[in-house]
Design a protein around this motif. Structure first.
Motif, PDB file in Angstrom:
ATOM      1  N   PRO A  19     -11.920  15.157   3.066  1.00 62.35           N
ATOM      2  CA  PRO A  19     -12.456  16.073   4.085  1.00 62.35           C
ATOM      3  C   PRO A  19     -11.515  17.208   4.486  1.00 62.35           C
ATOM      4  O   PRO A  19     -11.576  17.687   5.616  1.00 62.35           O
ATOM      5  CB  PRO A  19     -12.694  15.135   5.269  1.00 62.35           C
ATOM      6  CG  PRO A  19     -11.576  14.152   5.172  1.00 62.35           C
ATOM      7  CD  PRO A  19     -11.339  13.952   3.683  1.00 62.35           C
TER       8      PRO A  19
ATOM      9  N   SER B 284     -16.013  18.764   6.655  1.00 60.97           N
ATOM     10  CA  SER B 284     -14.658  19.066   6.205  1.00 60.97           C
ATOM     11  C   SER B 284     -13.872  19.671   7.360  1.00 60.97           C
ATOM     12  O   SER B 284     -14.439  20.164   8.334  1.00 60.97           O
ATOM     13  CB  SER B 284     -14.659  20.038   5.020  1.00 60.97           C
ATOM     14  OG  SER B 284     -15.215  21.285   5.388  1.00 60.97           O
TER      15      SER B 284
ATOM     16  N   GLY C 112     -15.268  19.109   1.210  1.00 62.49           N
ATOM     17  CA  GLY C 112     -13.866  19.402   1.221  1.00 62.49           C
ATOM     18  C   GLY C 112     -13.363  19.934  -0.119  1.00 62.49           C
ATOM     19  O   GLY C 112     -14.104  20.327  -0.980  1.00 62.49           O
TER      20      GLY C 112
END
Length: 399
Positions: A21, A34, A75
Protein backbone atom coordinates in the motif's frame (compact mmCIF):
# COMPACT_ATOMS: atom_id res chain seq x y z
CA UNK A 1 7.59 -53.68 -2.20
CA UNK A 2 4.36 -51.97 -1.16
CA UNK A 3 1.25 -54.16 -0.98
CA UNK A 4 -0.87 -51.40 -2.46
CA UNK A 5 0.09 -48.70 -4.98
CA UNK A 6 0.60 -45.26 -3.51
CA UNK A 7 -1.86 -42.80 -5.02
CA UNK A 8 -0.80 -39.19 -4.72
CA UNK A 9 -3.80 -36.89 -4.42
CA UNK A 10 -3.48 -33.89 -6.67
CA UNK A 11 -3.48 -30.67 -4.72
CA UNK A 12 -5.83 -27.85 -5.63
CA UNK A 13 -4.23 -24.79 -7.16
CA UNK A 14 -4.09 -21.50 -5.28
CA UNK A 15 -3.12 -17.96 -6.15
CA UNK A 16 -1.63 -15.53 -3.63
CA UNK A 17 -1.98 -11.76 -3.81
CA UNK A 18 0.10 -9.38 -1.68
CA UNK A 19 -0.99 -5.77 -1.49
CA UNK A 20 1.79 -3.20 -1.10
CA UNK A 21 0.00 0.00 0.00
CA UNK A 22 2.88 2.42 -0.59
CA UNK A 23 3.62 4.68 -3.54
CA UNK A 24 5.63 7.79 -4.26
CA UNK A 25 2.53 9.87 -5.02
CA UNK A 26 -1.18 9.34 -5.55
CA UNK A 27 -2.27 9.51 -9.20
CA UNK A 28 -5.17 11.76 -10.14
CA UNK A 29 -7.43 8.82 -11.10
CA UNK A 30 -6.40 6.23 -8.50
CA UNK A 31 -9.05 4.83 -6.14
CA UNK A 32 -6.99 1.85 -4.91
CA UNK A 33 -6.00 1.82 -1.26
CA UNK A 34 -2.52 3.30 -1.05
CA UNK A 35 -0.44 5.77 0.93
CA UNK A 36 1.40 8.26 -1.23
CA UNK A 37 4.25 10.45 -0.10
CA UNK A 38 7.82 10.45 1.09
CA UNK A 39 9.37 7.11 1.95
CA UNK A 40 8.71 6.12 5.58
CA UNK A 41 11.17 3.26 6.11
CA UNK A 42 10.09 2.61 9.68
CA UNK A 43 6.46 2.16 8.60
CA UNK A 44 7.50 -0.05 5.69
CA UNK A 45 9.58 -2.23 8.02
CA UNK A 46 6.62 -2.65 10.37
CA UNK A 47 4.42 -3.57 7.44
CA UNK A 48 6.96 -6.13 6.26
CA UNK A 49 6.95 -7.78 9.69
CA UNK A 50 3.14 -7.78 9.68
CA UNK A 51 2.75 -9.41 6.27
CA UNK A 52 5.30 -12.10 7.13
CA UNK A 53 3.47 -12.82 10.40
CA UNK A 54 0.17 -13.02 8.52
CA UNK A 55 1.63 -15.45 5.97
CA UNK A 56 2.91 -17.70 8.77
CA UNK A 57 -0.50 -17.66 10.43
CA UNK A 58 -2.48 -18.41 7.26
CA UNK A 59 -0.28 -21.03 5.61
CA UNK A 60 -1.33 -24.10 7.66
CA UNK A 61 -4.89 -23.66 6.41
CA UNK A 62 -3.73 -24.16 2.83
CA UNK A 63 -1.90 -27.45 3.30
CA UNK A 64 -3.98 -29.11 0.60
CA UNK A 65 -3.10 -26.52 -2.02
CA UNK A 66 -0.26 -25.84 -4.43
CA UNK A 67 0.48 -22.18 -5.10
CA UNK A 68 1.02 -21.66 -8.81
CA UNK A 69 0.71 -17.85 -9.01
CA UNK A 70 1.89 -15.04 -6.74
CA UNK A 71 1.09 -11.41 -7.51
CA UNK A 72 2.43 -8.30 -5.77
CA UNK A 73 0.16 -5.33 -6.50
CA UNK A 74 -0.46 -1.93 -5.00
CA UNK A 75 0.23 0.86 -4.52
CA UNK A 76 3.64 0.48 -6.08
CA UNK A 77 5.51 -2.70 -5.09
CA UNK A 78 8.70 -1.46 -6.77
CA UNK A 79 8.62 1.61 -4.48
CA UNK A 80 8.64 -0.78 -1.49
CA UNK A 81 12.02 -2.10 -2.60
CA UNK A 82 13.60 -5.37 -3.68
CA UNK A 83 14.74 -6.45 -0.20
CA UNK A 84 11.25 -6.33 1.31
CA UNK A 85 9.61 -7.96 -1.71
CA UNK A 86 12.21 -10.71 -1.67
CA UNK A 87 11.65 -11.42 2.03
CA UNK A 88 7.88 -11.66 1.57
CA UNK A 89 8.19 -14.05 -1.36
CA UNK A 90 10.77 -16.13 0.50
CA UNK A 91 8.28 -16.50 3.37
CA UNK A 92 5.53 -17.54 0.94
CA UNK A 93 7.89 -20.07 -0.64
CA UNK A 94 8.87 -21.38 2.79
CA UNK A 95 5.37 -21.69 4.25
CA UNK A 96 3.30 -22.69 1.20
CA UNK A 97 3.78 -25.42 -1.38
CA UNK A 98 4.86 -23.19 -4.29
CA UNK A 99 5.16 -24.98 -7.62
CA UNK A 100 8.46 -24.84 -9.47
CA UNK A 101 6.88 -23.15 -12.47
CA UNK A 102 4.82 -20.65 -10.46
CA UNK A 103 4.17 -17.29 -12.09
CA UNK A 104 5.53 -14.62 -9.71
CA UNK A 105 4.60 -11.05 -10.70
CA UNK A 106 5.32 -7.62 -9.36
CA UNK A 107 3.84 -4.32 -10.46
CA UNK A 108 6.39 -1.58 -11.04
CA UNK A 109 6.48 2.09 -11.90
CA UNK A 110 9.26 3.18 -14.27
CA UNK A 111 10.64 5.77 -11.84
CA UNK A 112 11.26 3.24 -9.06
CA UNK A 113 13.24 0.49 -10.77
CA UNK A 114 16.99 0.08 -11.13
CA UNK A 115 19.17 -2.61 -12.66
CA UNK A 116 20.45 -3.95 -9.30
CA UNK A 117 16.91 -4.04 -7.95
CA UNK A 118 15.50 -5.98 -10.90
CA UNK A 119 18.47 -8.34 -10.99
CA UNK A 120 17.94 -9.11 -7.29
CA UNK A 121 14.21 -9.75 -7.76
CA UNK A 122 14.83 -12.05 -10.70
CA UNK A 123 17.41 -13.97 -8.70
CA UNK A 124 15.08 -14.56 -5.74
CA UNK A 125 12.26 -15.93 -7.90
CA UNK A 126 10.24 -13.17 -9.53
CA UNK A 127 9.71 -14.00 -13.20
CA UNK A 128 7.04 -11.58 -14.43
CA UNK A 129 6.86 -7.79 -14.23
CA UNK A 130 3.97 -5.45 -15.04
CA UNK A 131 5.16 -1.93 -15.79
CA UNK A 132 2.76 1.02 -15.53
CA UNK A 133 3.50 2.99 -18.69
CA UNK A 134 -0.01 4.46 -19.32
CA UNK A 135 0.97 6.78 -22.20
CA UNK A 136 4.00 7.89 -24.23
CA UNK A 137 3.26 11.61 -23.88
CA UNK A 138 4.93 13.30 -20.93
CA UNK A 139 2.32 16.05 -20.74
CA UNK A 140 -0.40 13.42 -20.32
CA UNK A 141 1.64 11.57 -17.71
CA UNK A 142 2.02 14.80 -15.78
CA UNK A 143 -1.71 15.53 -16.01
CA UNK A 144 -2.43 12.06 -14.60
CA UNK A 145 -0.08 12.65 -11.69
CA UNK A 146 2.31 9.94 -12.86
CA UNK A 147 5.83 10.43 -11.44
CA UNK A 148 7.71 9.15 -14.51
CA UNK A 149 8.50 10.12 -18.08
CA UNK A 150 8.10 7.96 -21.16
CA UNK A 151 11.86 7.72 -21.51
CA UNK A 152 11.96 6.17 -18.04
CA UNK A 153 9.29 3.70 -19.17
CA UNK A 154 11.41 2.68 -22.16
CA UNK A 155 14.41 2.29 -19.89
CA UNK A 156 12.41 0.21 -17.39
CA UNK A 157 11.46 -2.32 -20.06
CA UNK A 158 15.06 -2.49 -21.24
CA UNK A 159 16.36 -2.92 -17.67
CA UNK A 160 13.85 -5.71 -17.00
CA UNK A 161 15.02 -7.60 -20.10
CA UNK A 162 18.64 -7.15 -19.08
CA UNK A 163 17.84 -8.46 -15.60
CA UNK A 164 16.47 -11.67 -17.10
CA UNK A 165 12.71 -11.07 -17.12
CA UNK A 166 11.32 -12.87 -20.15
CA UNK A 167 7.68 -12.15 -19.28
CA UNK A 168 7.06 -8.39 -19.38
CA UNK A 169 3.68 -6.68 -19.36
CA UNK A 170 2.95 -3.00 -19.85
CA UNK A 171 -0.19 -1.10 -18.83
CA UNK A 172 -1.75 1.58 -21.02
CA UNK A 173 -4.74 3.89 -20.56
CA UNK A 174 -6.97 5.51 -23.13
CA UNK A 175 -9.70 8.12 -22.86
CA UNK A 176 -7.31 10.49 -21.09
CA UNK A 177 -7.93 14.23 -20.68
CA UNK A 178 -7.37 16.00 -24.01
CA UNK A 179 -6.36 12.73 -25.68
CA UNK A 180 -7.14 12.47 -29.40
CA UNK A 181 -7.56 9.32 -31.44
CA UNK A 182 -4.37 10.13 -33.33
CA UNK A 183 -2.42 10.43 -30.09
CA UNK A 184 -3.75 7.06 -28.95
CA UNK A 185 -2.79 5.49 -32.29
CA UNK A 186 0.77 6.78 -31.93
CA UNK A 187 0.96 5.68 -28.30
CA UNK A 188 -0.07 2.17 -29.19
CA UNK A 189 2.41 1.91 -32.04
CA UNK A 190 5.26 3.26 -29.92
CA UNK A 191 4.50 0.87 -27.07
CA UNK A 192 4.30 -2.08 -29.45
CA UNK A 193 7.88 -1.19 -30.40
CA UNK A 194 8.89 -1.94 -26.80
CA UNK A 195 8.24 -5.60 -27.64
CA UNK A 196 6.54 -6.47 -24.37
CA UNK A 197 4.96 -9.92 -24.08
CA UNK A 198 1.64 -8.68 -22.71
CA UNK A 199 -0.24 -5.39 -23.02
CA UNK A 200 -3.18 -4.20 -20.93
CA UNK A 201 -5.34 -1.35 -22.26
CA UNK A 202 -7.70 0.23 -19.75
CA UNK A 203 -10.25 2.90 -20.48
CA UNK A 204 -9.95 5.72 -17.94
CA UNK A 205 -12.77 5.60 -15.40
CA UNK A 206 -13.39 8.61 -13.22
CA UNK A 207 -14.11 7.27 -9.75
CA UNK A 208 -15.47 9.12 -6.70
CA UNK A 209 -12.93 9.97 -3.99
CA UNK A 210 -10.21 10.67 -6.55
CA UNK A 211 -8.72 14.04 -7.39
CA UNK A 212 -9.84 13.71 -10.99
CA UNK A 213 -13.45 13.40 -9.82
CA UNK A 214 -13.37 16.94 -8.42
CA UNK A 215 -12.67 18.50 -11.82
CA UNK A 216 -13.98 15.87 -14.23
CA UNK A 217 -16.44 18.24 -15.89
CA UNK A 218 -13.66 20.51 -17.11
CA UNK A 219 -11.04 17.84 -17.84
CA UNK A 220 -11.96 17.56 -21.54
CA UNK A 221 -12.39 13.80 -21.37
CA UNK A 222 -13.18 11.93 -24.62
CA UNK A 223 -16.86 10.95 -24.80
CA UNK A 224 -18.12 7.36 -24.89
CA UNK A 225 -18.04 7.13 -28.67
CA UNK A 226 -14.47 8.39 -28.81
CA UNK A 227 -13.41 5.90 -26.13
CA UNK A 228 -15.12 3.08 -28.01
CA UNK A 229 -13.28 4.06 -31.19
CA UNK A 230 -9.95 3.98 -29.33
CA UNK A 231 -10.80 0.58 -27.89
CA UNK A 232 -11.70 -0.95 -31.25
CA UNK A 233 -8.51 0.41 -32.75
CA UNK A 234 -6.49 -1.22 -29.96
CA UNK A 235 -8.19 -4.60 -30.44
CA UNK A 236 -7.53 -4.60 -34.19
CA UNK A 237 -3.98 -3.24 -34.02
CA UNK A 238 -2.78 -5.49 -31.21
CA UNK A 239 -4.14 -8.57 -32.99
CA UNK A 240 -2.29 -7.49 -36.12
CA UNK A 241 0.97 -7.47 -34.14
CA UNK A 242 0.39 -10.85 -32.50
CA UNK A 243 -1.21 -9.75 -29.22
CA UNK A 244 -4.32 -11.91 -28.90
CA UNK A 245 -7.18 -10.60 -26.80
CA UNK A 246 -8.09 -12.98 -23.98
CA UNK A 247 -10.01 -10.60 -21.69
CA UNK A 248 -11.78 -7.26 -22.09
CA UNK A 249 -8.63 -5.21 -21.43
CA UNK A 250 -5.83 -7.74 -21.83
CA UNK A 251 -3.80 -8.90 -24.82
CA UNK A 252 -0.90 -11.34 -24.92
CA UNK A 253 1.57 -13.02 -27.20
CA UNK A 254 1.18 -16.80 -27.35
CA UNK A 255 2.09 -18.31 -23.99
CA UNK A 256 2.01 -15.05 -22.03
CA UNK A 257 -1.54 -14.83 -20.67
CA UNK A 258 -1.45 -13.61 -17.05
CA UNK A 259 -2.14 -16.82 -15.15
CA UNK A 260 -2.86 -15.03 -11.87
CA UNK A 261 -5.52 -12.71 -13.25
CA UNK A 262 -7.14 -15.68 -14.99
CA UNK A 263 -7.80 -17.12 -11.53
CA UNK A 264 -10.12 -14.20 -10.79
CA UNK A 265 -11.96 -14.51 -14.08
CA UNK A 266 -12.24 -18.30 -13.96
CA UNK A 267 -13.52 -18.36 -10.37
CA UNK A 268 -10.46 -20.16 -8.95
CA UNK A 269 -9.27 -19.82 -5.36
CA UNK A 270 -6.86 -17.17 -4.10
CA UNK A 271 -5.63 -15.71 -0.81
CA UNK A 272 -4.89 -12.03 -0.25
CA UNK A 273 -2.51 -10.40 2.23
CA UNK A 274 -2.37 -6.72 3.16
CA UNK A 275 -5.00 -4.00 3.73
CA UNK A 276 -7.93 -4.16 1.25
CA UNK A 277 -6.75 -7.52 -0.17
CA UNK A 278 -9.58 -9.86 -1.09
CA UNK A 279 -9.69 -13.66 -0.90
CA UNK A 280 -11.87 -16.41 -2.29
CA UNK A 281 -10.90 -19.50 -0.38
CA UNK A 282 -12.53 -22.68 0.92
CA UNK A 283 -15.99 -21.56 -0.14
CA UNK A 284 -15.80 -18.15 1.49
CA UNK A 285 -15.07 -14.67 0.24
CA UNK A 286 -13.42 -12.23 2.63
CA UNK A 287 -11.77 -8.83 2.41
CA UNK A 288 -9.29 -7.17 4.71
CA UNK A 289 -10.15 -3.72 6.04
CA UNK A 290 -8.55 -0.96 3.90
CA UNK A 291 -6.68 0.50 6.84
CA UNK A 292 -2.94 -0.05 7.26
CA UNK A 293 -2.79 0.63 11.00
CA UNK A 294 -5.80 -1.57 11.77
CA UNK A 295 -4.23 -4.34 9.71
CA UNK A 296 -0.91 -4.15 11.55
CA UNK A 297 -2.62 -3.92 14.95
CA UNK A 298 -4.97 -6.78 14.11
CA UNK A 299 -2.23 -9.17 13.06
CA UNK A 300 -0.10 -8.24 16.08
CA UNK A 301 -2.94 -8.77 18.59
CA UNK A 302 -4.69 -11.56 16.65
CA UNK A 303 -7.72 -9.30 16.41
CA UNK A 304 -10.27 -8.71 13.65
CA UNK A 305 -8.82 -7.54 10.33
CA UNK A 306 -11.67 -8.35 7.95
CA UNK A 307 -14.26 -5.89 6.70
CA UNK A 308 -16.44 -8.71 5.36
CA UNK A 309 -16.58 -12.49 5.25
CA UNK A 310 -19.35 -14.41 3.52
CA UNK A 311 -20.20 -17.88 2.34
CA UNK A 312 -21.35 -17.58 -1.27
CA UNK A 313 -24.64 -19.33 -2.19
CA UNK A 314 -24.62 -21.48 -5.32
CA UNK A 315 -26.89 -19.16 -7.29
CA UNK A 316 -24.63 -16.24 -6.52
CA UNK A 317 -21.68 -18.32 -7.71
CA UNK A 318 -23.60 -18.93 -10.91
CA UNK A 319 -24.01 -15.19 -11.33
CA UNK A 320 -20.29 -14.71 -10.81
CA UNK A 321 -19.62 -17.34 -13.46
CA UNK A 322 -21.57 -15.21 -15.93
CA UNK A 323 -19.95 -11.92 -14.89
CA UNK A 324 -16.38 -13.19 -14.82
CA UNK A 325 -16.36 -15.60 -17.75
CA UNK A 326 -17.89 -13.00 -20.06
CA UNK A 327 -14.86 -10.82 -19.37
CA UNK A 328 -12.80 -13.44 -21.20
CA UNK A 329 -12.83 -14.74 -24.75
CA UNK A 330 -13.61 -18.23 -23.37
CA UNK A 331 -17.10 -17.07 -22.39
CA UNK A 332 -19.93 -19.40 -21.33
CA UNK A 333 -20.61 -23.05 -22.11
CA UNK A 334 -24.02 -24.64 -21.59
CA UNK A 335 -23.12 -28.02 -20.05
CA UNK A 336 -20.35 -26.50 -17.94
CA UNK A 337 -22.85 -24.02 -16.47
CA UNK A 338 -25.61 -26.59 -15.95
CA UNK A 339 -23.39 -29.21 -14.31
CA UNK A 340 -21.70 -26.68 -12.05
CA UNK A 341 -24.78 -24.86 -10.79
CA UNK A 342 -27.78 -27.13 -11.54
CA UNK A 343 -29.47 -24.31 -13.42
CA UNK A 344 -30.89 -24.39 -16.96
CA UNK A 345 -28.87 -22.63 -19.63
CA UNK A 346 -31.87 -22.09 -21.92
CA UNK A 347 -32.95 -18.71 -20.44
CA UNK A 348 -29.42 -17.41 -20.96
CA UNK A 349 -29.19 -18.84 -24.45
CA UNK A 350 -32.46 -17.19 -25.44
CA UNK A 351 -31.05 -13.81 -24.43
CA UNK A 352 -27.69 -14.55 -26.09
CA UNK A 353 -29.41 -15.40 -29.37
CA UNK A 354 -31.08 -11.97 -29.30
CA UNK A 355 -27.77 -10.26 -28.60
CA UNK A 356 -26.09 -12.20 -31.37
CA UNK A 357 -28.36 -10.56 -33.95
CA UNK A 358 -26.81 -7.19 -33.06
CA UNK A 359 -23.23 -8.52 -33.08
CA UNK A 360 -22.81 -8.26 -29.32
CA UNK A 361 -21.87 -11.91 -28.91
CA UNK A 362 -20.96 -14.96 -30.94
CA UNK A 363 -21.14 -18.74 -30.54
CA UNK A 364 -17.77 -20.35 -31.28
CA UNK A 365 -16.80 -23.97 -30.65
CA UNK A 366 -19.79 -24.42 -28.38
CA UNK A 367 -19.03 -21.38 -26.21
CA UNK A 368 -20.77 -18.02 -26.09
CA UNK A 369 -18.39 -15.07 -25.95
CA UNK A 370 -18.77 -11.31 -26.31
CA UNK A 371 -17.46 -9.52 -29.38
CA UNK A 372 -15.37 -6.32 -29.01
CA UNK A 373 -18.65 -4.46 -29.54
CA UNK A 374 -20.19 -6.51 -26.73
CA UNK A 375 -17.24 -5.90 -24.43
CA UNK A 376 -17.90 -2.16 -24.66
CA UNK A 377 -21.41 -2.64 -23.21
CA UNK A 378 -20.64 -5.72 -21.12
CA UNK A 379 -22.18 -4.33 -17.94
CA UNK A 380 -25.56 -3.94 -19.62
CA UNK A 381 -25.36 -7.40 -21.20
CA UNK A 382 -24.41 -9.05 -17.92
CA UNK A 383 -27.35 -7.39 -16.14
CA UNK A 384 -29.72 -8.79 -18.77
CA UNK A 385 -28.30 -12.28 -18.35
CA UNK A 386 -28.38 -12.09 -14.55
CA UNK A 387 -32.02 -11.07 -14.72
CA UNK A 388 -32.77 -14.09 -16.90
CA UNK A 389 -30.84 -16.31 -14.52
CA UNK A 390 -32.67 -15.09 -11.42
CA UNK A 391 -35.99 -16.04 -12.98
CA UNK A 392 -34.87 -19.60 -13.76
CA UNK A 393 -35.69 -22.56 -11.54
CA UNK A 394 -33.06 -25.04 -10.35
CA UNK A 395 -32.92 -28.39 -12.09
CA UNK A 396 -33.96 -31.41 -10.06
CA UNK A 397 -31.10 -33.46 -11.51
CA UNK A 398 -28.74 -33.66 -14.46
CA UNK A 399 -29.78 -36.24 -17.01
Amino acid sequence: MALFPVVESKKKSLGIYVHIPFCRSKCEYCDFYSIGGARDQELMDKYLETVIAHIREAAPGASGYEVDTVYFGGGTPSFFGATGLGKIFAEIDRRFDVSRDAEVTLEANPDSVTQPMLTHLRRVGFNRISIGVQTDLDEQLKALGRPHTYKQAQQAVSLARRAGFDNISVDLMFGLPNQSREQWMNTLRNVIDLKADHISCYGLKVEPNTRLWTYKDCANLPDDDAQADMYFYAVETLEEFGYHQYEISNFAKDGFICRHNMKYWMGDEYLGFGPCAASDFAGKRFTIEPDLQKYMDGIRTKGVILSECDSIPMRERAGEYIMLRLRTVDGLEASEYTKSFLLPFEPLEKKLLQLQKNDFCVLQNGRWRLTPKGFMVSNSIILQLLDAQQKSKPLAKIR
